[in-house]
Scaffold this active site. Sequence first.
Site, mmCIF file in Angstrom:
data_model
loop_
_atom_site.group_PDB
_atom_site.id
_atom_site.type_symbol
_atom_site.label_atom_id
_atom_site.label_comp_id
_atom_site.label_asym_id
_atom_site.label_seq_id
_atom_site.Cartn_x
_atom_site.Cartn_y
_atom_site.Cartn_z
ATOM 1 N N HIS A 179 10.941 -1.921 -14.315
ATOM 2 C CA HIS A 179 11.731 -1.070 -13.414
ATOM 3 C C HIS A 179 13.032 -1.747 -12.988
ATOM 4 C CE1 HIS A 179 12.564 2.178 -10.659
ATOM 5 N NE2 HIS A 179 12.766 1.318 -9.685
ATOM 6 N N ASP A 197 5.501 1.388 -4.111
ATOM 7 C CA ASP A 197 5.986 1.916 -5.377
ATOM 8 C C ASP A 197 7.404 1.428 -5.643
ATOM 9 O OD1 ASP A 197 5.893 3.920 -7.664
ATOM 10 O OD2 ASP A 197 7.666 4.580 -6.556
ATOM 11 N N ILE A 240 14.782 -4.066 -14.600
ATOM 12 C CA ILE A 240 15.686 -4.125 -15.747
ATOM 13 C C ILE A 240 16.287 -2.750 -16.012
ATOM 14 C CG2 ILE A 240 15.812 -4.509 -18.237
ATOM 15 C CD1 ILE A 240 13.638 -6.627 -17.892
ATOM 16 N N HIS A 297 2.380 -1.447 -22.902
ATOM 17 C CA HIS A 297 3.648 -1.715 -22.226
ATOM 18 C C HIS A 297 3.512 -2.850 -21.229
ATOM 19 C CE1 HIS A 297 3.957 2.536 -23.518
ATOM 20 N NE2 HIS A 297 5.162 2.145 -23.858
#
Length: 578
Positions: free
Chosen positions: A397, A552, A399, A217
């Site tokens: 994230h 994060d 998108i 990914h």
Amino acid sequence: MTRLFNEPSAFADEMIEGFAAASARWVTAVPGGVVRSTRAAEDTVALVIGGGSGHYPAFGGLVGPGIAHGAAMGNLFASPSTQQVYSIAKTADQGKGVLLCYGNYAGDVLNFTEAQERLKAEGHDVRTVLGVDDIWSAPVDRMQDRRGIAGMLALFKVAGAAAERGDSLDDVERLAKHVMTRTRTFGVAFGGCTFPGADAPLFTVPEGRMAVGLGIHGEPGIDEVDMPTADGLAELFVSRLLDEVPEGVSVDGARVVPILNGLGSVKYEELFVLYRTVHRLLEARGLVVVEPDVGEMCTSLDMAGCSLTLLWLDDELEELWAAPADSPAYRKGSVAPQERAEIVVAGAAVEDIPEASDASKAVAATIGSAFVEIANAIDGAADELGHLDAVAGDGDHGIGMQRGVHAGRDAALAAVEAGAGAETTLRHAAEAWGDRAGGTSGVIWATILRSLAGALGDAADVSRVEISAGVDAARDAVTSFGKAKVGDKTMIDAIVPFADELRERIAAGDSLVEAWSHASGVAEEAAQETAALKATLGRAKSHGDKSIGTPDPGAVSFALICTTVSDVLAQDLEEDSK
């Protein structure tokens, strides 16, 4: 880089449409992905596979007689949504049960599991076997924590062949679990992949170096070594994979299937040069090579890299590996005659808008306004969220949040226009967000919105106490199904302090605007403090040390949404006071 695209956000949808049109002999497009366009003479167990797009031929290219019955296809590198998986599995089910097979990634597990529970509640017999073949992502004593990468082809092929020959769901499940205990994969990369429209790859590898232990990914490798020759890489692949021979297997004389997989931009000629030495080394160790595969089985857009999988056979696995298969991207032998299938897709239920009080409609209008501002805020932050995610994850994230919040905004505004109250507006937004975004963030935000909706209702006045209770319910729901806790470097690190601060402030007598503002500040601070943490959950867990120093992205986007809502509440208060 990815050169041919229209609107980057529409890339996956347009790809699936084109793939289905080009592959009509094998597949039919249905909401959520594709299912077989043909059917065998006898009904069988249905194998449903899936994951994010960007990995062709996984997953849609492996749908056809002898392999899968359907593939749930999410957005680029993002898990399909719960609704997508549900749609594909329900359409594919022939009455003999469904086996779900997919990679062991947080978003996939959350969405496939929710879909499985929903199908079970409707009377479908549904089981799951995860792909866990990546030897670099966890040690052998924690195989259940490993990622699924190119070795999932062995899982799909064996389970699909067992289903095709008429095995029961119990036996197909048993064989799927068995083949995973005998499948090991090791991958490397020479450069990262680039999303459509992006100006840079998700990661880079220094000149003369090679990343080892990569995911599929766009995640960076777990380590780096000097770039070897083709022979040197073959020796690295074989020696490392032979360090982990499955329990009960004796190397001398063992039958093994090598699967040499290109990740997107390594040419077939290069793979054959590499395989030349892989084959020789395996035979030199006394192994019997059986029906190898060399080519692209599970890619990562245009990533420069490759992986080697070893499937250690026994008599039963060898029979299933050699069985015929016919799909758009994988064919072997001659399958039994098929008939054109009549595909019946259950239509989505049209939900009536229940009656709502004027007070609840007023809250719904505020919710609609908040969604408009949230969408604007996420649009402005999408690139930065993607950059944060790319440090140790897959870079999607931003998108995913854009897709989800835009769908949620549109659904919320439509509900408000139809006269919905607060609960109905949030529920419509939740379903749209989760379905469009997919991935981990999609299912989490759908859960947050549904939990908040349940506390607000459509009939009664909405007080600050109900809102705080809804936020608490959302926190509890997310921690329950995601199993994350404070300190794991996830969105939970921002959700928990936000909920706690909001509840304490309201209990102390603060107004909703004051309490929400203070809680948003706490969430923002907590999100930034995650930079000091090491990721222990999600796709970033395999690269935990690399995430240190970067906050994060899920926690950052949660805090951004909270502060945006705070601004909307303050604006409403200012207008009411005029």
